[in-house]
Design an enzyme around this catalytic site. Structure first.
Site, PDB file in Angstrom:
ATOM      1  N   HIS A  67      75.309  48.361 -68.734  1.00  0.00           N
ATOM      2  CA  HIS A  67      76.348  47.766 -67.874  1.00  0.00           C
ATOM      3  C   HIS A  67      75.918  47.707 -66.398  1.00  0.00           C
ATOM      4  CE1 HIS A  67      80.069  47.054 -65.743  1.00  0.00           C
ATOM      5  NE2 HIS A  67      80.083  48.289 -65.280  1.00  0.00           N
ATOM      6  N   HIS A  91      76.905  51.971 -59.181  1.00  0.00           N
ATOM      7  CA  HIS A  91      78.330  51.875 -58.833  1.00  0.00           C
ATOM      8  C   HIS A  91      79.237  52.787 -59.656  1.00  0.00           C
ATOM      9  CE1 HIS A  91      78.565  49.022 -62.238  1.00  0.00           C
ATOM     10  NE2 HIS A  91      79.853  49.307 -62.250  1.00  0.00           N
ATOM     11  N   GLU A  95      81.817  58.189 -60.305  1.00  0.00           N
ATOM     12  CA  GLU A  95      83.003  58.254 -61.128  1.00  0.00           C
ATOM     13  C   GLU A  95      82.711  58.901 -62.484  1.00  0.00           C
ATOM     14  OE1 GLU A  95      85.994  57.636 -60.358  1.00  0.00           O
ATOM     15  OE2 GLU A  95      86.951  57.709 -62.327  1.00  0.00           O
ATOM     16  N   ASP A  96      81.548  58.606 -63.044  1.00  0.00           N
ATOM     17  CA  ASP A  96      81.280  59.002 -64.428  1.00  0.00           C
ATOM     18  C   ASP A  96      80.523  60.306 -64.593  1.00  0.00           C
ATOM     19  OD1 ASP A  96      82.582  56.771 -65.189  1.00  0.00           O
ATOM     20  OD2 ASP A  96      80.809  55.633 -65.798  1.00  0.00           O
ATOM     21  N   ASP A 159      80.939  43.717 -61.154  1.00  0.00           N
ATOM     22  CA  ASP A 159      81.348  44.695 -62.160  1.00  0.00           C
ATOM     23  C   ASP A 159      82.419  44.085 -63.063  1.00  0.00           C
ATOM     24  OD1 ASP A 159      81.808  47.314 -63.346  1.00  0.00           O
ATOM     25  OD2 ASP A 159      83.595  47.446 -62.070  1.00  0.00           O
ATOM     26  N   ASP A 279      93.452  13.505 -62.920  1.00  0.00           N
ATOM     27  CA  ASP A 279      92.223  13.828 -62.192  1.00  0.00           C
ATOM     28  C   ASP A 279      91.482  15.021 -62.771  1.00  0.00           C
ATOM     29  OD1 ASP A 279      94.207  15.503 -61.528  1.00  0.00           O
ATOM     30  OD2 ASP A 279      93.783  15.575 -59.400  1.00  0.00           O
TER      31      ASP A 279
END
Ligand code: MN
Length: 738
Positions: A67, A91, A95-96, A159, A279
């Site tokens: 990812h 990134h 967090e992980d 992301d 259009d």
């Protein structure tokens, strides 16, 4: 556009590889735009991310690193700088992986990268809700406010884009929720910073998951007329090109169907079928100069009929996302309308790439490193655009009209609250709930303890700590910013003052009865109520409050209930009132300006003799039985030993210190016994412009002991005096003894 069953985007800005991109793909892509860039930096970022995510898997079962690698690949293909591409790799690491902290990233990869990762992490924590009072626009504003560096937003968008392309691995309800969020929040953000290709890509995928049936049907319809459409577009392209060349100009002419989502939305808005929609063909003419744009525009209008009301000159007045072009809708010889956009090459780059089109790089790094924040970017572009007059207004427009006077902050549940600039955690607390405000005793901002009076910044997560025994204080009125918080505090203080006054009044009344030897139990409530009209009161509570607030003296109050000789009572009342007056005078000399008891300024206030509080000391007051309020230092031992009942404790706040008000403070110093000590001490004290009222020196076991009294006007002043004394050579200890 490609019309296969899958949502693929015919756009040069979104590159796809047949397989998952690898680090080598990212590196190659990045180096193709920045041949001289720092490859080690990129490799280290990848390796760090690979380590940080080594034991994680994606929902699809693939290793997690696929990812961030895909995100980095998109960022590289959008020609972003080395920090941004590296931030793509990194990134999700903070967090992980609990072992990864922001300052590790900062040490290893620099401040800019750490800031980008931090911003992306924070935005990731925002929980978007569709039905709460906070509208999508608020979330967009919030994210813009959080993304001080626009690269934060771009990484977040990359992301989100990659997550959208892998949605098939999620449950249907989750797919729908994420798609809706993308449609409401992220594709408009991509649009706002001018990344049109990304906006279209996000919309198309979202549409496919949000309304699979409508998507399938419309896609099939477009497929069915694909041949016809392509023939029509080829013919018109050919005619435009011929017309331009006959007039000695050059231009690239391309054509496309409008995006499936915009066609869908238009059909909905106009309640029309695809056939009724005029259009969905769009032609783009890219030419050399602004003059050529207008010249070609003129040629087209002399060749074809145009549709009234559809001419737009975005060259003279660019859109807020910096988009520039001439727009018109023409009608073919067989009556088919088609839209035409005419622009220069630079305008085209900006239209497609937005922000990124404006950056200049050197060795893969942004040239204006350290100044690459959002506002600087916009200012610079605004300067490039001669048409823009008010740059600040322009900035506000781009930032989504988030007024310079507002800030946006989160609750711990990621709900958004809008507050005026300068607002404090206490304003926030009252906004959550009145009781949260009343019970607030501290706050955490982004996990750190801060005082209730500190100033909040946009994007912070604010948590209010409450305690049942906490109470509003008059001091709060000095720093809250919102009128509603102020009103709630005032209302509470009024009720509080009133309650305290009632309790005090009842005490004073009962005490006075005792003094007159009137048995308490003979004076029932009913008896008192009977006499209330004599005092002009209607309710028992009002009667007590009147005594507590001092509007009615206790001696007058007991008069109808005691068989006391009127003359004697008169005399007693007189002397008592004199005594009271004297007491008030004494106290008011000492403290009238200094101590404020919330809303009860007409109640007698006493500075306790045991601890002699001075301005700046943390203080507490209690309602004595019949002698007003006694004010102590909060650490006063004798006060603590008295075990005063809680309901008698009242908060007191110092008014602003009047410099003229002086307090005598007793101090004891221990020094080395040396000659010249007295002179040095007096000089040190005189240097602080302090009067010495008395000074006694003695010698004790080879040490000097000084007892002295100084005149002090505030705690800060006392600190300064203490500091100055401590600096004198040979001073061992300084103590305050009262
Ligand atoms: Mn991610």
């Amino acid at each position: 556009m490609a019309l296969s069953g899958k949502a693929t985007i015919s756009n040069t800005m979104i590159k796809t590889t047949d397989k998952q991109p690898t680090f080598a793909d990212v590196e190659a892509e990045f180096l193709s735009h920045h041949p001289n860039a720092d490859r080690n930096y990129l490799r280290e970022a990848f390796e760090f991310a690979d380590w940080a995510h080594h034991d994680q898997k994606r929902r699809s079962g693939e290793p997690y690193i696929t990812h961030p690698t895909a995100v980095a690949f998109h960022l590289a293909s959008w020609k972003l700088d080395v920090e941004t591409v590296a931030a793509g790799f990194l990134h999700d690491t903070v967090e992980d992986n609990e072992a990864v902290e922001l300052n590790h990233l900062e040490q290893k990869f620099g401040f800019d990268l750490a800031q980008i990762v931090d911003g992306v992490t924070k935005i990731g924590k925002v929980r978007f809700r569709d039905k709460v009072e906070a509208k999508a626009e608020n979330y967009r504003k919030m994210i813009l406010a959080m993304a001080k560096d626009v690269r934060v937003l771009i990484v977040k968008l990359a992301d989100r884009y990659h997550n959208m392309t892998t949605l098939e691995h999620l449950r249907d309800d989750k797919r729908k929720r994420i798609s809706q969020e993308t449609l409401e929040i992220f594709s408009p953000l991509a649009h706002r910073i001018g990344m049109t290709f990304l906006k279209t890509a996000l919309e198309t995928i979202s549409f496919r998951y949000m309304e699979p049936e409508a998507y399938k049907k419309l896609n099939q319809q477009l497929l069915n007329r694909q041949k016809k459409s392509q023939d029509f577009m080829a013919a018109v392209r050919h005619r435009i090109k011929a017309l331009v060349e006959q007039n000695d100009m050059t231009a690239d002419v391309s054509s496309r169907l409008k995006s499936i989502f915009s066609i869908h939305r238009k059909m909905q808005r106009k309640n029309a079928t695809l056939d009724g929609l005029y259009d969905y063909y769009a032609f783009r003419i890219i030419t050399e100069s602004v003059e050529d744009c207008y010249a070609i525009f003129g040629l087209l209008h002399s060749r074809w009929q145009h549709m009234p009301g559809r001419i737009k000159d975005f060259i003279a007045s660019p859109k807020s996302n910096l988009y520039q072009s001439l727009h018109t809708t023409l009608i073919s010889d067989r009556g088919i309308p088609f839209e035409v956009q005419i622009r220069t090459r630079m305008m085209h780059r900006i239209a497609e790439e937005g922000v990124a089109a404006h950056w200049t790089y050197k060795n893969g790094r942004l040239l204006q490193v350290g100044k690459s924040d959002f506002e600087n970017w916009i200012r610079r572009v605004a300067e490039d655009q001669g048409a823009v007059e008010d740059k600040d207004e322009y900035l506000d427009t781009i930032k989504g009209q988030l007024s310079a006077r507002d800030i946006l902050v989160f609750t711990p549940d990621s709900e958004i609250k809008t507050l005026p600039k300068g607002a404090t955690p206490l304003d926030f607390a009252y906004m959550i709930h009145t009781e949260v405000g009343h019970r607030a005793h501290g706050a955490k901002v982004d996990g750190k303890m801060v005082p209730l009076r500190s100033e909040l910044q946009s994007g912070s997560i604010v948590e209010i700590l409450t305690r049942n025994e906490s109470r509003p204080s008059e001091e709060w009125l000095h720093f809250v910013k919102t009128p509603s918080a102020r009103a709630k505090i005032r209302a509470w203080l009024r009720v509080e003052a009133r309650t305290k006054a009632e309790a005090l009044g009842r005490d004073m009344f009962e005490r006075e009865l005792k003094r007159h030897k009137i048995p308490l139990k003979t004076i029932t409530n009913a008896k008192i109520i009977e006499k209330l009209p004599e005092f002009g009161e209607k309710k028992l509570d009002d009667f007590y409050a009147a005594i507590g607030f001092g509007r009615l003296t206790a001696s007058k109050a007991v008069r109808p209930f005691g068989g006391v000789d009127a003359a004697q009572e008169e005399k007693r009342a007189l002397t008592r009132e004199n005594r009271l007056k004297r007491a008030i005078q004494r106290v008011s000399r000492k403290s009238k300006q200094m101590v404020q008891v919330r809303g009860q300024n007409d109640i007698l206030v006493n500075l306790a003799n045991c601890c002699k509080p001075i301005v700046g000391d943390a203080i507490v007051g209690y309602i004595t039985r019949g002698h007003g309020i006694s004010v102590h230092r909060q650490d006063c031992k004798s006060f603590l030993n008295q075990k005063v009942p809680v309901e008698r404790i009242v908060s007191v706040a110092w008014e602003n210190a009047a410099d003229t008000q002086l307090f005598n403070v007793q101090m004891r110093l221990f020094t080395e016994d040396r000659t010249g000590m007295v002179a040095d001490l007096t000089k040190a004290i005189a240097d602080t412009k302090t009067n010495i009222m008395s000074l006694k020196a003695r010698s004790d076991k080879g040490k000097g002991v000084f007892d002295m009294m100084v005149q002090i006007h505030s705690l800060d002043h006392l600190k300064k005096v203490t500091q100055n004394i401590s600096r004198v050579k040979g001073v061992l200890d300084v103590q305050r003894t009262n």
